[in-house]
Design an enzyme around this catalytic site. Structure first.
Site, PDB file in Angstrom:
ATOM      1  CE  LYS A 166      -9.839 -11.443   6.816  1.00  0.00           C
ATOM      2  NZ  LYS A 166     -10.534 -10.160   6.617  1.00  0.00           N
ATOM      3  CG  HIS A 167      -4.810 -12.714   5.329  1.00  0.00           C
ATOM      4  ND1 HIS A 167      -5.922 -12.940   4.548  1.00  0.00           N
ATOM      5  CD2 HIS A 167      -4.902 -11.424   5.760  1.00  0.00           C
ATOM      6  CE1 HIS A 167      -6.658 -11.840   4.502  1.00  0.00           C
ATOM      7  NE2 HIS A 167      -6.069 -10.914   5.224  1.00  0.00           N
ATOM      8  CG  HIS A 198      -2.508  -4.532   3.406  1.00  0.00           C
ATOM      9  ND1 HIS A 198      -3.628  -3.947   2.891  1.00  0.00           N
ATOM     10  CD2 HIS A 198      -2.889  -5.034   4.617  1.00  0.00           C
ATOM     11  CE1 HIS A 198      -4.642  -4.094   3.734  1.00  0.00           C
ATOM     12  NE2 HIS A 198      -4.216  -4.754   4.793  1.00  0.00           N
ATOM     13  CD  GLN A 211      -1.260  -0.126   3.704  1.00  0.00           C
ATOM     14  OE1 GLN A 211      -2.472  -0.091   3.516  1.00  0.00           O
ATOM     15  NE2 GLN A 211      -0.742  -0.268   4.914  1.00  0.00           N
ATOM     16  CG  HIS A 217      -5.705  -8.202  10.933  1.00  0.00           C
ATOM     17  ND1 HIS A 217      -7.001  -8.568  11.234  1.00  0.00           N
ATOM     18  CD2 HIS A 217      -5.694  -7.957   9.595  1.00  0.00           C
ATOM     19  CE1 HIS A 217      -7.733  -8.547  10.128  1.00  0.00           C
ATOM     20  NE2 HIS A 217      -6.949  -8.174   9.123  1.00  0.00           N
ATOM     21  CD  GLU A 218      -2.567  -8.337   6.958  1.00  0.00           C
ATOM     22  OE1 GLU A 218      -2.512  -9.111   5.970  1.00  0.00           O
ATOM     23  OE2 GLU A 218      -3.518  -7.568   7.158  1.00  0.00           O
ATOM     24  CG  PHE A 266      -0.594  -3.885  10.178  1.00  0.00           C
ATOM     25  CD1 PHE A 266      -1.580  -4.553   9.458  1.00  0.00           C
ATOM     26  CD2 PHE A 266       0.314  -3.121   9.479  1.00  0.00           C
ATOM     27  CE1 PHE A 266      -1.649  -4.460   8.065  1.00  0.00           C
ATOM     28  CE2 PHE A 266       0.268  -3.021   8.096  1.00  0.00           C
ATOM     29  CZ  PHE A 266      -0.717  -3.692   7.390  1.00  0.00           C
TER      30      PHE A 266
END
Length: 222
Positions: free
Chosen positions: A114-115, A57, A30, A110-111, A107
């Site tokens: 989730k991923h 990101h 990003q 979360h990455e 951050f």
């Protein structure tokens, strides 16, 4: 013809499939100037204002039908002690811009949660973050754009010219997504590349997110 899929809403998507296997990764960077130049604005991380460069990101497993797995293993949450020697590089290449100002841990967690957990049979936690850093070195978007005379100074450029500059500089066709600045202008926000399921090799994408871009978009300063 490359298909288009709706751009995911990172905070709220729950398009979860039980199968943990996937078809490819999106590697997404990003532009901080576009993230910050919205009505929402941004906060610099506690380490200070990031460099004027694209920031990571994330690396997101995807299926060829446009859906994607998420939150695959709640029993393997983010653990920064496992990647302690990568944190200084992550602070530089993967800075957080969310408010309130913070150190990036939320951050990154979360990455991974989730991923990353959806690729843990291929990449463990350390390998996931190292792979992101390695891909960032392969995909120097800012240099590719500047080489083509595209500068982050508030100028409007053809979307096709931006796409062609990335393809010429990196070797693969990118997906491009836009957001809107506080004045309502469409601006370059994120750039997507596709990666094989091992996380090691850039590949051509078979589908892209719906970028919500105009034919002419702003490349804002930061």
């Amino acid at each position: 013809m490359i298909n288009s899929i709706p751009i995911r809403e990172e905070a709220g998507s729950k398009d979860v499939e039980k199968e943990k296997d996937f078809d490819f990764f999106y590697f997404v960077q990003q532009w901080p100037g576009a993230y910050c130049d919205t009505e929402r604005s941004c906060c610099y991380p506690t380490t200070g204002k990031p460099e004027a460069d694209f920031g990571i990101h994330g690396l997101w497993p995807n299926f060829n039908n446009g859906s994607y797995p998420a939150d695959c293993d709640p029993n393997n949450p983010y653990n920064q002690s496992e990647i302690s020697d990568l944190v200084s590089d992550m602070e530089k290449e993967w800075p957080t811009l969310s408010c309130p100002s913070n150190n990036g841990t939320k951050f990154w967690a979360h990455e991974w949660n989730k991923h990353g957990t959806c690729s843990e049979h291929v990449l463990d936690q350390y390998a996931y973050f190292q792979t992101n850093l390695d891909l960032k070195k392969k995909a120097d978007f800012l240099n590719a754009l500047k080489t083509a005379g595209i500068e982050p100074n508030g100028t409007f450029y053809s979307l096709d010219k931006i796409r062609d500059a990335i393809k010429s500089g990196i070797g693969y066709t990118p997906g491009i997504t836009c957001n809107v600045d506080a004045s309502g202008n469409c601006q370059l926000h994120e750039i997507y590349l596709c990666v094989d399921t091992c996380g090691s090799r850039l590949i051509e994408c078979s589908l892209f997110p719906d970028g919500k871009c105009n034919s002419e978009i702003e490349f804002p300063s930061f």
